[in-house]
Design a protein around this motif. Sequence first.
Motif, PDB file in Angstrom:
ATOM      1  N   LEU A  29       0.844  -1.223   0.030  1.00  0.00           N
ATOM      2  CA  LEU A  29      -0.088   0.036  -0.092  1.00  0.00           C
ATOM      3  C   LEU A  29       1.050   1.145   0.037  1.00  0.00           C
ATOM      4  CD1 LEU A  29      -2.849  -0.879   2.724  1.00  0.00           C
ATOM      5  CD2 LEU A  29      -3.005  -0.765   0.044  1.00  0.00           C
ATOM      6  N   ARG A  30       2.032   1.340   0.474  1.00  0.00           N
ATOM      7  CA  ARG A  30       2.935   2.265   0.780  1.00  0.00           C
ATOM      8  C   ARG A  30       3.479   2.813  -0.935  1.00  0.00           C
ATOM      9  NH1 ARG A  30       5.840   0.584   4.242  1.00  0.00           N
ATOM     10  NH2 ARG A  30       4.899   1.869   6.029  1.00  0.00           N
ATOM     11  N   GLU A  31       3.230   1.861  -1.876  1.00  0.00           N
ATOM     12  CA  GLU A  31       3.621   2.532  -3.198  1.00  0.00           C
ATOM     13  C   GLU A  31       2.588   3.379  -3.655  1.00  0.00           C
ATOM     14  OE1 GLU A  31       3.680  -1.269  -5.376  1.00  0.00           O
ATOM     15  OE2 GLU A  31       5.207  -2.216  -4.221  1.00  0.00           O
ATOM     16  N   ALA A 251      -1.506 -10.478  -5.704  1.00  0.00           N
ATOM     17  CA  ALA A 251      -1.643  -9.355  -6.184  1.00  0.00           C
ATOM     18  C   ALA A 251      -2.680  -8.594  -6.693  1.00  0.00           C
ATOM     19  CB  ALA A 251      -0.544  -9.498  -7.468  1.00  0.00           C
ATOM     20  N   SER A 252      -3.620  -9.618  -7.019  1.00  0.00           N
ATOM     21  CA  SER A 252      -5.180  -9.197  -7.287  1.00  0.00           C
ATOM     22  C   SER A 252      -5.807  -8.569  -6.331  1.00  0.00           C
ATOM     23  CB  SER A 252      -6.099 -10.425  -8.006  1.00  0.00           C
ATOM     24  OG  SER A 252      -7.295 -10.202  -8.244  1.00  0.00           O
ATOM     25  N   PHE A 253      -5.547  -9.260  -4.977  1.00  0.00           N
ATOM     26  CA  PHE A 253      -6.283  -8.721  -3.909  1.00  0.00           C
ATOM     27  C   PHE A 253      -5.701  -7.346  -3.408  1.00  0.00           C
ATOM     28  CE2 PHE A 253      -6.245  -7.785   0.517  1.00  0.00           C
ATOM     29  CZ  PHE A 253      -7.694  -8.055   1.009  1.00  0.00           C
ATOM     30  N   VAL A 254      -4.300  -7.081  -3.496  1.00  0.00           N
ATOM     31  CA  VAL A 254      -3.882  -5.779  -3.127  1.00  0.00           C
ATOM     32  C   VAL A 254      -4.444  -4.812  -4.276  1.00  0.00           C
ATOM     33  CG1 VAL A 254      -1.767  -4.448  -3.102  1.00  0.00           C
ATOM     34  CG2 VAL A 254      -1.862  -6.797  -2.151  1.00  0.00           C
ATOM     35  N   THR A 255      -4.469  -5.182  -5.375  1.00  0.00           N
ATOM     36  CA  THR A 255      -5.192  -4.473  -6.239  1.00  0.00           C
ATOM     37  C   THR A 255      -6.565  -3.701  -6.240  1.00  0.00           C
ATOM     38  OG1 THR A 255      -3.710  -5.127  -8.300  1.00  0.00           O
ATOM     39  CG2 THR A 255      -5.657  -3.961  -9.077  1.00  0.00           C
TER      40      THR A 255
END
Length: 268
Positions: A29-31, A251-255
């Motif tokens: 999330l920091r990105e 990765a899909s979850f973070v997106t």
Amino acid sequence: MPLLYVTDLAYPARGRRYGDEDIFLTSRLREHFPLALCHPLDAAALMPGFDAVIVRNSGPVLHYQEAYDAFRAAALAAGTRVYNPLTGRGDMAGKQYLLDLTAAGFPVIPTIDDPADLHLLPRVPSYAVKPKQGADSIGLTFTPEPSGPAGEILIQPRIDFAYEVSFYFVDDAFQYALYAPDPERRWELTPYEPTDADLAFARRFIAWNTLAHGIQRVDACRAPSGELLLVELEDLNPYLSLELLPEPVRASFVTALTASLRSFLATA
């Protein structure tokens, strides 16, 4: 928009590593957002310096109920944006929803809060009894003759279920499912491929909860009859078991979470 990320990195959860999950999530999330981490006991004091607060793996709030109540009251009074929003009707608001859903005829493990109403439950050899203000199976007992103060306990038939399964959502979008093939090892999870009927079951509770934004976990058990029954609707700080997922699913979850937070911050 700076975010305050509430977590207890040292919480000793059985079979789960809260700290590792939140270190992973905040690194991703920091990105996209400037953020800082804090312990739940510090959230009320620190939140005025941030645009929004994300409540994540902070353990059962009953361990710091007074501080959580103060945080919630301060956030509502100040209009602070909290993710998940504080309007959740599931675990966020206590266990009353299990009684409400039972009365409304939803597919949930039948639940009462008064031993005098035992005749309303299926007759079984043993019943689960636990505090109404509880979490993580704290205070859970099994007995053939439930007793306790009316309104302060939950009583459910003990079900010989085949397995437990959890469905994970961001907003109203399904992300993945995990299940515990062995009922005696609740946190030894493996990926689960839900059927259309399974997803329809889970989505009934997501729709009932009416949260426009947030992370939710629908926990269910497979009853001997083959149907799914709701065990818990976790909408406060559900552990996500991200370490068990293949990288593309993580990765899909973070997106999805990033998009949800952007939408939440834009519309709140």
